[in-house]
Design a protein around this motif. Sequence first.
Motif, PDB file in Angstrom:
ATOM      1  N   PHE A  12       0.797  -0.988  -0.187  1.00 10.14           N
ATOM      2  CA  PHE A  12       0.036   0.094  -0.042  1.00 10.14           C
ATOM      3  C   PHE A  12       0.787   1.247   0.014  1.00 10.14           C
ATOM      4  CE2 PHE A  12      -2.763  -3.238   1.890  1.00 10.14           C
ATOM      5  CZ  PHE A  12      -4.165  -2.637   1.227  1.00 10.14           C
ATOM      6  N   ASP A  13       0.395   2.398  -0.789  1.00 10.67           N
ATOM      7  CA  ASP A  13       0.975   3.506  -0.687  1.00 10.67           C
ATOM      8  C   ASP A  13       0.374   4.165   0.643  1.00 10.67           C
ATOM      9  OD1 ASP A  13       2.329   6.063  -1.583  1.00 10.67           O
ATOM     10  OD2 ASP A  13       0.157   6.707  -2.227  1.00 10.67           O
ATOM     11  N   LEU A  14       1.178   5.314   1.171  1.00 12.90           N
ATOM     12  CA  LEU A  14       0.565   5.930   2.362  1.00 12.90           C
ATOM     13  C   LEU A  14      -0.209   7.114   2.058  1.00 12.90           C
ATOM     14  CD1 LEU A  14       0.780   5.932   5.440  1.00 12.90           C
ATOM     15  CD2 LEU A  14       2.699   7.350   5.349  1.00 12.90           C
ATOM     16  N   ASP A  15       0.422   8.230   1.564  1.00 16.08           N
ATOM     17  CA  ASP A  15      -0.397   9.680   1.323  1.00 16.08           C
ATOM     18  C   ASP A  15      -1.468   9.384   0.331  1.00 16.08           C
ATOM     19  OD1 ASP A  15       1.761  10.187   2.920  1.00 16.08           O
ATOM     20  OD2 ASP A  15       2.264  11.967   1.786  1.00 16.08           O
ATOM     21  N   LEU A  16      -2.689   9.713   0.825  1.00 10.84           N
ATOM     22  CA  LEU A  16      -3.786   9.588   0.113  1.00 10.84           C
ATOM     23  C   LEU A  16      -4.199   8.447  -0.503  1.00 10.84           C
ATOM     24  CD1 LEU A  16      -3.621  13.003  -1.980  1.00 10.84           C
ATOM     25  CD2 LEU A  16      -4.425  12.709   0.473  1.00 10.84           C
ATOM     26  N   THR A  17      -3.729   7.215   0.088  1.00 13.39           N
ATOM     27  CA  THR A  17      -3.997   6.022  -0.028  1.00 13.39           C
ATOM     28  C   THR A  17      -4.606   5.464   1.327  1.00 13.39           C
ATOM     29  OG1 THR A  17      -2.653   5.604  -1.995  1.00 13.39           O
ATOM     30  CG2 THR A  17      -3.367   3.596  -0.671  1.00 13.39           C
ATOM     31  N   LEU A  87      -6.935   8.916   9.125  1.00 14.52           N
ATOM     32  CA  LEU A  87      -6.938   7.599   8.193  1.00 14.52           C
ATOM     33  C   LEU A  87      -7.943   7.837   6.855  1.00 14.52           C
ATOM     34  CD1 LEU A  87      -7.657   4.653  10.504  1.00 14.52           C
ATOM     35  CD2 LEU A  87      -5.535   4.950   9.298  1.00 14.52           C
ATOM     36  N   MET A  88      -7.490   7.579   5.790  1.00 11.75           N
ATOM     37  CA  MET A  88      -8.477   7.589   4.590  1.00 11.75           C
ATOM     38  C   MET A  88      -9.664   6.687   4.729  1.00 11.75           C
ATOM     39  SD  MET A  88      -7.176   9.816   2.413  1.00 11.75           S
ATOM     40  CE  MET A  88      -7.927   9.474   0.539  1.00 11.75           C
ATOM     41  N   PRO A  89     -10.804   6.999   4.338  1.00 12.16           N
ATOM     42  CA  PRO A  89     -12.064   6.140   4.364  1.00 12.16           C
ATOM     43  C   PRO A  89     -11.650   4.735   4.035  1.00 12.16           C
ATOM     44  CG  PRO A  89     -12.749   8.096   3.719  1.00 12.16           C
ATOM     45  CD  PRO A  89     -11.194   8.223   3.602  1.00 12.16           C
ATOM     46  N   GLY A  90     -12.122   3.784   4.917  1.00  9.85           N
ATOM     47  CA  GLY A  90     -11.762   2.283   4.463  1.00  9.85           C
ATOM     48  C   GLY A  90     -10.094   1.804   4.646  1.00  9.85           C
ATOM     49  N   ALA A  91      -9.354   2.583   4.996  1.00  8.42           N
ATOM     50  CA  ALA A  91      -8.082   2.174   5.287  1.00  8.42           C
ATOM     51  C   ALA A  91      -7.975   0.826   6.219  1.00  8.42           C
ATOM     52  CB  ALA A  91      -7.034   3.352   5.727  1.00  8.42           C
ATOM     53  N   VAL A 172      -6.675   3.722  -6.418  1.00  6.19           N
ATOM     54  CA  VAL A 172      -7.872   4.174  -5.811  1.00  6.19           C
ATOM     55  C   VAL A 172      -7.729   5.893  -6.271  1.00  6.19           C
ATOM     56  CG1 VAL A 172      -8.029   2.817  -3.960  1.00  6.19           C
ATOM     57  CG2 VAL A 172      -6.298   4.539  -3.751  1.00  6.19           C
ATOM     58  N   ALA A 173      -8.921   6.378  -6.474  1.00  4.74           N
ATOM     59  CA  ALA A 173      -9.135   7.691  -7.047  1.00  4.74           C
ATOM     60  C   ALA A 173      -9.268   8.626  -5.954  1.00  4.74           C
ATOM     61  CB  ALA A 173     -10.357   7.775  -8.320  1.00  4.74           C
ATOM     62  N   THR A 174      -8.293   8.456  -5.148  1.00  7.35           N
ATOM     63  CA  THR A 174      -8.482   9.428  -3.934  1.00  7.35           C
ATOM     64  C   THR A 174      -7.352  10.431  -3.751  1.00  7.35           C
ATOM     65  OG1 THR A 174      -7.216   7.840  -2.691  1.00  7.35           O
ATOM     66  CG2 THR A 174      -9.586   7.706  -2.441  1.00  7.35           C
ATOM     67  N   GLY A 175      -6.635  10.628  -4.972  1.00  8.03           N
ATOM     68  CA  GLY A 175      -5.574  11.542  -4.973  1.00  8.03           C
ATOM     69  C   GLY A 175      -5.783  12.618  -6.167  1.00  8.03           C
ATOM     70  N   ALA A 176      -4.668  12.818  -6.570  1.00 11.81           N
ATOM     71  CA  ALA A 176      -4.580  13.788  -7.936  1.00 11.81           C
ATOM     72  C   ALA A 176      -5.298  13.295  -9.128  1.00 11.81           C
ATOM     73  CB  ALA A 176      -3.147  14.281  -8.089  1.00 11.81           C
ATOM     74  N   TYR A 177      -5.394  11.840  -9.182  1.00 11.41           N
ATOM     75  CA  TYR A 177      -6.025  11.483 -10.509  1.00 11.41           C
ATOM     76  C   TYR A 177      -7.287  10.831 -10.432  1.00 11.41           C
ATOM     77  CZ  TYR A 177      -1.012  12.160 -12.131  1.00 11.41           C
ATOM     78  OH  TYR A 177       0.037  12.769 -12.347  1.00 11.41           O
ATOM     79  N   ASP A 178      -8.128  11.120 -11.251  1.00 10.95           N
ATOM     80  CA  ASP A 178      -9.515  10.386 -11.083  1.00 10.95           C
ATOM     81  C   ASP A 178      -9.524   9.076 -11.830  1.00 10.95           C
ATOM     82  OD1 ASP A 178      -9.573  10.847 -13.895  1.00 10.95           O
ATOM     83  OD2 ASP A 178     -11.152  12.412 -13.835  1.00 10.95           O
ATOM     84  N   SER A 179     -10.721   8.311 -11.608  1.00 10.14           N
ATOM     85  CA  SER A 179     -10.569   7.055 -12.343  1.00 10.14           C
ATOM     86  C   SER A 179     -10.476   6.977 -13.716  1.00 10.14           C
ATOM     87  CB  SER A 179     -12.360   6.576 -11.796  1.00 10.14           C
ATOM     88  OG  SER A 179     -12.307   6.586 -10.467  1.00 10.14           O
ATOM     89  N   VAL A 189      -6.492  -2.489 -11.881  1.00 10.60           N
ATOM     90  CA  VAL A 189      -8.032  -2.332 -11.137  1.00 10.60           C
ATOM     91  C   VAL A 189      -8.115  -0.753 -10.574  1.00 10.60           C
ATOM     92  CG1 VAL A 189      -9.371  -3.018  -9.470  1.00 10.60           C
ATOM     93  CG2 VAL A 189      -7.879  -4.650 -10.495  1.00 10.60           C
ATOM     94  N   VAL A 190      -9.213  -0.262 -10.788  1.00 10.52           N
ATOM     95  CA  VAL A 190      -9.483   1.133 -10.454  1.00 10.52           C
ATOM     96  C   VAL A 190     -10.743   0.997  -9.458  1.00 10.52           C
ATOM     97  CG1 VAL A 190     -10.138   3.552 -11.093  1.00 10.52           C
ATOM     98  CG2 VAL A 190      -8.428   2.320 -12.514  1.00 10.52           C
ATOM     99  N   LEU A 191     -10.428   1.424  -8.283  1.00  7.14           N
ATOM    100  CA  LEU A 191     -11.713   1.481  -7.230  1.00  7.14           C
ATOM    101  C   LEU A 191     -11.842   3.151  -6.999  1.00  7.14           C
ATOM    102  CD1 LEU A 191     -10.403  -1.234  -5.005  1.00  7.14           C
ATOM    103  CD2 LEU A 191     -11.922  -1.569  -6.810  1.00  7.14           C
ATOM    104  N   PRO A 192     -13.037   3.415  -6.483  1.00  2.57           N
ATOM    105  CA  PRO A 192     -13.446   4.715  -6.086  1.00  2.57           C
ATOM    106  C   PRO A 192     -12.421   5.087  -4.915  1.00  2.57           C
ATOM    107  CG  PRO A 192     -15.074   3.285  -5.623  1.00  2.57           C
ATOM    108  CD  PRO A 192     -14.303   2.479  -6.488  1.00  2.57           C
ATOM    109  N   ASP A 193     -12.298   4.387  -3.983  1.00  2.00           N
ATOM    110  CA  ASP A 193     -11.622   4.426  -2.651  1.00  2.00           C
ATOM    111  C   ASP A 193     -11.254   3.141  -2.353  1.00  2.00           C
ATOM    112  OD1 ASP A 193     -13.947   3.804  -1.484  1.00  2.00           O
ATOM    113  OD2 ASP A 193     -14.832   5.807  -1.715  1.00  2.00           O
ATOM    114  N   LEU A 194     -10.685   2.994  -0.761  1.00  2.81           N
ATOM    115  CA  LEU A 194     -10.483   1.818  -0.257  1.00  2.81           C
ATOM    116  C   LEU A 194     -11.652   1.241   0.242  1.00  2.81           C
ATOM    117  CD1 LEU A 194      -7.151   2.590   1.594  1.00  2.81           C
ATOM    118  CD2 LEU A 194      -7.417   1.137  -0.218  1.00  2.81           C
ATOM    119  N   LEU A 195     -12.810   1.884   0.431  1.00  2.00           N
ATOM    120  CA  LEU A 195     -13.908   1.300   0.892  1.00  2.00           C
ATOM    121  C   LEU A 195     -14.501  -0.057  -0.070  1.00  2.00           C
ATOM    122  CD1 LEU A 195     -16.164   4.256   1.987  1.00  2.00           C
ATOM    123  CD2 LEU A 195     -15.102   2.741   3.345  1.00  2.00           C
ATOM    124  N   ALA A 196     -13.838   0.120  -1.235  1.00  2.00           N
ATOM    125  CA  ALA A 196     -14.288  -0.781  -2.226  1.00  2.00           C
ATOM    126  C   ALA A 196     -13.284  -1.926  -2.140  1.00  2.00           C
ATOM    127  CB  ALA A 196     -14.572  -0.216  -3.589  1.00  2.00           C
TER     128      ALA A 196
END
Length: 207
Positions: A12-17, A87-91, A172-179, A189-196
């Motif tokens: 896992f990456d850390l910042d914004l992941t 924490l980011m949502p779902g982390a 995960v599309a939680t940083g500078a780049y969208d899906s 694989v592209v997820l909206p966030d870690l909740l998925a």
Amino acid sequence: MRDLPVLDSVGFDLDLTLADTRAGISAVYAALAAETGVAIDTDLVVRRIGPPLEEELGYWFPADEVPAMAARYRAIYADIAVPATVLMPGAAAALDAVRGQGGRVIVVSGKNQADTERTVRFLGLEVDVVVGGLFGADKGVALREHAAGAYIGDHTGDVDAARAASAVAVAVATGAYDSAALTAYGADVVLPDLLAFPEWLGGFRTS
């Protein structure tokens, strides 16, 4: 998609992941601006989180001042930024999902080693390995060393990291780049966030 590995270890990456470091990083840059008198657009800074610190500092300071500014940034980061990190949502659930299936959790971050460790510890993340100071494809060395079958991150550089390690690139599309941008760049694989993430991991394990 190419043949998929067994995910005994997941990176896992850390910042914004895993960690929402935006407020903390913004506060550190605001402190640098106050100390130096240099106007820094902290909103712009946090929209670019991901690449090495020195790259971002280079937008605001002359090249010969960047090493000193990087040293100052790191000197004040622990006291200013770490307490402002959440924490980011779902982390937490994402890490639990890996562990629940017998996997190991590897954190590989562009943040320096000491602050990566501090952040992981502050957030109470239960991980097996923490590696800092690597960006993009250079992360692949650590991911290979620890046999990560997948790497999860928010940046195109994290896709490069997974590719360098022959791992599944989960974005995960939680940083500078969208899906759309992450898909276009070639993430597996592209997820909206870690909740998925837990549902995806469960499907991966049973496919």
